[in-house]
Scaffold this motif. Structure first.
Motif, PDB file in Angstrom:
ATOM      1  N   VAL A  71       0.858  -1.184   0.000  1.00 46.50           N
ATOM      2  CA  VAL A  71       0.000   0.000   0.000  1.00 46.50           C
ATOM      3  C   VAL A  71       0.902   1.245   0.000  1.00 46.50           C
ATOM      4  O   VAL A  71       2.070   1.147   0.377  1.00 46.50           O
ATOM      5  CB  VAL A  71      -0.953   0.007   1.212  1.00 46.50           C
ATOM      6  CG1 VAL A  71      -1.906  -1.159   1.126  1.00 46.50           C
ATOM      7  CG2 VAL A  71      -0.181  -0.033   2.519  1.00 46.50           C
ATOM      8  N   PRO A  72       0.365   2.398  -0.420  1.00 47.84           N
ATOM      9  CA  PRO A  72       1.229   3.573  -0.599  1.00 47.84           C
ATOM     10  C   PRO A  72       2.080   3.914   0.621  1.00 47.84           C
ATOM     11  O   PRO A  72       3.245   4.277   0.485  1.00 47.84           O
ATOM     12  CB  PRO A  72       0.231   4.692  -0.899  1.00 47.84           C
ATOM     13  CG  PRO A  72      -0.926   4.017  -1.517  1.00 47.84           C
ATOM     14  CD  PRO A  72      -1.015   2.671  -0.862  1.00 47.84           C
ATOM     15  N   ALA A  73       1.506   3.774   1.834  1.00 40.76           N
ATOM     16  CA  ALA A  73       2.252   4.195   3.025  1.00 40.76           C
ATOM     17  C   ALA A  73       3.551   3.413   3.193  1.00 40.76           C
ATOM     18  O   ALA A  73       4.509   3.907   3.777  1.00 40.76           O
ATOM     19  CB  ALA A  73       1.386   4.036   4.270  1.00 40.76           C
ATOM     20  N   LEU A  74       3.600   2.170   2.682  1.00 43.68           N
ATOM     21  CA  LEU A  74       4.794   1.345   2.896  1.00 43.68           C
ATOM     22  C   LEU A  74       5.796   1.425   1.734  1.00 43.68           C
ATOM     23  O   LEU A  74       6.838   0.795   1.782  1.00 43.68           O
ATOM     24  CB  LEU A  74       4.384  -0.124   3.096  1.00 43.68           C
ATOM     25  CG  LEU A  74       3.509  -0.428   4.307  1.00 43.68           C
ATOM     26  CD1 LEU A  74       3.254  -1.915   4.422  1.00 43.68           C
ATOM     27  CD2 LEU A  74       4.132   0.089   5.587  1.00 43.68           C
ATOM     28  N   GLN A  75       5.446   2.187   0.688  1.00 48.72           N
ATOM     29  CA  GLN A  75       6.334   2.227  -0.474  1.00 48.72           C
ATOM     30  C   GLN A  75       7.500   3.167  -0.227  1.00 48.72           C
ATOM     31  O   GLN A  75       7.540   4.290  -0.717  1.00 48.72           O
ATOM     32  CB  GLN A  75       5.556   2.675  -1.718  1.00 48.72           C
ATOM     33  CG  GLN A  75       4.532   1.651  -2.178  1.00 48.72           C
ATOM     34  CD  GLN A  75       3.536   2.258  -3.153  1.00 48.72           C
ATOM     35  OE1 GLN A  75       3.734   3.354  -3.649  1.00 48.72           O
ATOM     36  NE2 GLN A  75       2.453   1.550  -3.424  1.00 48.72           N
TER      37      GLN A  75
END
Ligand code: HEM
Lengths: 282, 452
Positions: free
Chosen positions: A125-129
């Motif tokens: 998900v975006p937060a972990l990229q």
């Protein structure tokens, strides 16, 4: 060969290693002790290969990322780092009996991951990229693993002390003879925490750096952050307690066990019981 | 009287210098910190509704709803700082002396306090031996200082004396982090702003409700969101442009920002945080066709509009999206939640999708089949805005902390003394950390000296 079957092999090897260490305590045969360590080393290498393979599999699926992104992957990585720190301490100080008190942590982690956690490779998900994910997770888990080893050593300390005080019946005395002495256990406990504390500090700092980079606050008293600070305070207390007299030995061992309980709560309890930013995509 | 006063001051000083206080404070902070992880901070209305009246009163009077900024928590942090400073003031001079004025002469008393000592019977005059020992220590350990005293030569060599200061570096770093945090709280702010696509803002509202002028304009050119096949979000992206005093800022035009990749201008940073659909100017496109055949009729509806359909029915769009994957597994494309009112009947809510799902759409609508063709959609982007001039101080503190911890844990101040007389040499050594490791190194040194 898929990573999943290699993880199964790992789990079995860790179980075998634990059993060998038990046989070592029972038989007091040095060769058996060394065998336990080699089994652990073999499992460690297999697991390392499996983690690498899973990494590659995620690339084959088109959304490559380091295998550190969900609960399954973190439990697997945690158990791998526990064995890493154990092997480091084992090769450095050669007190084989510790294996029986540390390998079960790694075995338990692998069994839990393989038997009941969702092992699908999901895209990030975006937060972990972010590359910070890797720095943050690796430092934190190496720290946690050192605390796991310290906890195992402290449990040995408490058992040995208990038995010695009770006069020690013959059978227990037999098992005990393979335990390092109280003084050495106390020292090893301190040494393991000396490995863990800087790593946890780095883990907290990289987490803060990431948070600052991703949303502009390096510290927001999110439950996970707060719990990592609690763990940090407990081990800081441990380090200072050693400097004043009267806090070595038993109290230090208890503090180390409490510290590891707090660590586990920080890692799992926060996700299961409290809400916050680090909820493994749930 | 004066002694009494001094006695009291001494007691206060001792109290703040004590390591028992540090342990108490560290464990105390660990314990009270738990409260704020169990009780919601800055509580939502739904959460407060689960608590009883008395609990709410109790918690708010104790500051539990904003625990980490309550007076007593801050007080604990100040006590920790004070304890830290006093302890360091008390101990640092002693440690500094060890570092800056090393004991260069190993006399008999001092020799007895060392755990590593070895005597050698060597031939040669003491001058000769002195020179040999000096070059030996220089080659094998560190450059020695030579002192002549009482007809004997004393050589002293040391490694890493400054690592004794590691502990103080750690403690100083904690204070630096606190200073950085204070700078941030006095001179910085955290805020939040929504910008509709095509709109721009020059003010933001801080979390405490204050409106702040940015001094420049931020414009959201476009916002987009994409999903993985699983329906999980893949990327939130805002295209931002900055203009200052009406002039576009070079290099900051049409900059994509995503989560984990913010934009900074004049010390103020914008972080992708959330998004939503802006209701203004949305148009929904619906096709209607008779179940029994015939050409579909294309219609356009505005937000909240009741659209008359052929045959006297009405439809209005409640909610819609261009991508249903996150909401309906196994489907994709646009979808809308509509309220359909047949002629003379009661309103029925249901979902319609694109013409790809003909049979799904045919489940409702009486004589008619409704299809959702899409929408002109406007998003707004939600940005976190932060200004924190203290952050580099905090990073500097963190860096010092890690360096200091490594100095304190992994480095050792090693010292070697040699007393040279006409009869031979006495070698002594000590280390501040890891005595067993040093013993091995010392024995190696002895071994080499034997071979000399
Ligand atoms: C209440 C505040 C504190 C006080 C009064 C205090 C005091 C001390 C003292 C007196 C020592 C021993 C120095 C020596 O051996 O000469 C020490 C060691 C140390 N302190 Fe603190 N300290 C405090 C807080 C902290 C905190 C929050 C940390 C967190 C990182 C920390 C990290 C260390 C470390 C790493 C050592 C070295 C321990 C060792 O060598 O085993 N201190 N502290």
């Amino acid at each position: 060969m898929s990573s999943s079957s290699l993880f199964n092999v790992t789990m079995i090897v860790y179980m075998v290693s634990t059993c060998i260490f038990f046989a070592f305590l029972a038989s007091r045969n040095k060769t058996i002790g060394a065998l336990g360590t080699y089994a652990a080393l073999f499992g460690f290498l297999v697991q390392g290969a499996a983690i690498g393979l899973r990494w590659k599999e995620s690339y084959d699926m088109g959304h490559g990322h380091a295998p550190l992104s969900n609960l399954f992957e973190s439990v697997v990585f945690f158990s791998w780092t526990i064995v890493m720190i154990f092997l480091f301490i084992d090769f450095k100080y050669k007190y084989r009996a510790i294996g029986f008190f540390v390998m079960p942590f790694a075995l338990f982690g692998m069994a839990w991951a393989q038997l009941s956690l969702d092992s699908n490779i999901e895209p990030l998900v975006p937060a972990l990229q972010s590359n910070w994910l890797m720095y943050h997770v690796i430092t934190c888990f190496l720290g946690y693993a050192a605390f796991a080893v310290a906890c195992g050593i402290s449990i040995m300390f408490l058992i040995r002390e208990q038995l010695e005080q009770g006069g020690g019946n013959a059978q227990a005395g037999g098992l005990l003879s393979m335990f390092p002495s109280i003084k050495i256990l106390d020292d090893l406990n301190y040494k393991a925490i000396m490995i863990g504390f800087p790593l946890l500090t780095l883990g907290i700092v990289t987490g803060a750096a990431w948070a600052n980079y991703a949303w502009g606050t390096y510290w927001s008293w999110d439950p996970k952050e707060t719990w990592s600070l609690i763990v940090w305070f407990v081990y800081a207390a441990f380090l200072h307690a050693r400097i004043t007299r009267g806090w070595v030995g038993r109290r230090a061992a208890i503090l180390s066990v409490v510290g590891f309980a707090a660590t586990i709560f920080c890692y799992l309890g926060v996700n299961l019981f409290l809400s916050g930013l680090h909820s493994y995509g749930k | 009287m004066t002694t009494n006063k001094r006695g009291f001051a001494q007691e206060v000083w001792d109290f703040f210098c004590s390591l028992k206080l540090s342990i108490f404070l560290l464990i105390g902070l660990a314990l009270v910190s738990i409260i704020g992880t169990v009780i919601q901070q800055g509580p939502q209305r739904e959460y407060l509704a689960t608590l009883s009246e008395t609990k709410i009163k109790l918690y708010s009077s104790l500051g539990f709803f904003d625990m980490y900024h309550s007076w007593w928590f801050i007080l604990l942090l100040y006590l920790l700082t004070l304890n830290l400073i006093c302890c360091s003031i008390k101990r640092l001079p002693r440690v500094w002396k060890v570092v800056s004025e090393p004991v260069k002469v190993m006399d008999d008393n001092f020799e007895k306090s060392l755990s590593n000592v070895k005597e050698f019977k060597l031939k040669g005059s003491k001058e000769e031996l002195k020179d040999r020992m000096a070059s030996f220590l220089k080659a094998e350990f560190a450059e020695p200082v030579i002192t002549e005293q009482g007809g004997e030569y004393h050589l002293f060599a040391q490694k890493h004396p400054w690592c004794r200061l590691g502990v103080y570096v750690v403690h100083l770093s904690i204070i630096i982090v606190f200073i950085g945090a204070l700078i941030g709280s006095f001179f910085g702010y955290k805020a939040y702003v929504n910008i509709p696509e095509g709109g721009s803002v020059s003010q933001v509202q801080t979390n405490s409700g204050k409106v702040i002028d940015l001094g420049f304009d931020v414009r959201c050119e476009k916002f987009s969101v994409s999903f993985y096949d699983t329906g999980a979000p893949k990327e939130f992206k805002s295209i931002l442009s900055v203009s200052d005093k009406g002039q576009p800022v070079a290099g900051l035009q049409h900059i994509p920002i995503i989560v984990n990749d913010p934009l900074t201008y004049k010390g103020i940073t914008f972080y992708q945080s959330s998004y939503g659909q802006s209701d203004e100017g949305v148009a929904y496109y619906i096709s209607v066709r008779n179940r029994n055949g015939g050409q579909p009729v294309k219609l356009k509806a505005r937000q909240g509009e009741r659209l008359a359909l052929p045959g006297g029915a009405f439809v209005s769009v409640m909610e819609a999206t261009m991508d249903v994957r996150p909401f309906m597994r196994g489907f994709d494309g646009p979808g809308a939640q509509v309220e359909y009112t047949p002629a003379g009947g009661n309103p029925q809510p249901f979902v319609i999708l694109s013409d790809k799902y003909e049979s799904f759409n045919a489940q409702h609508g009486g004589d008619l089949i409704l299809t959702f063709d899409g929408m002109d959609q406007k998003f707004f982007t939600g940005l976190q805005v932060a200004k924190d001039p203290g952050v580099w101080v905090v990073w500097f503190g963190c860096f010092l902390m890690v360096v200091g911890i490594c100095m304190a844990f992994f480095m050792s101040h090693k010292r070697v003394w040699a007393r040279v007389t006409d009869k031979g040499v006495t070698l002594g050594g000590s280390a501040s950390k890891n005595p067993t490791g040093f013993e091995i190194a010392f024995d190696e040194l002895v071994e080499k000296l034997n071979k000399l």
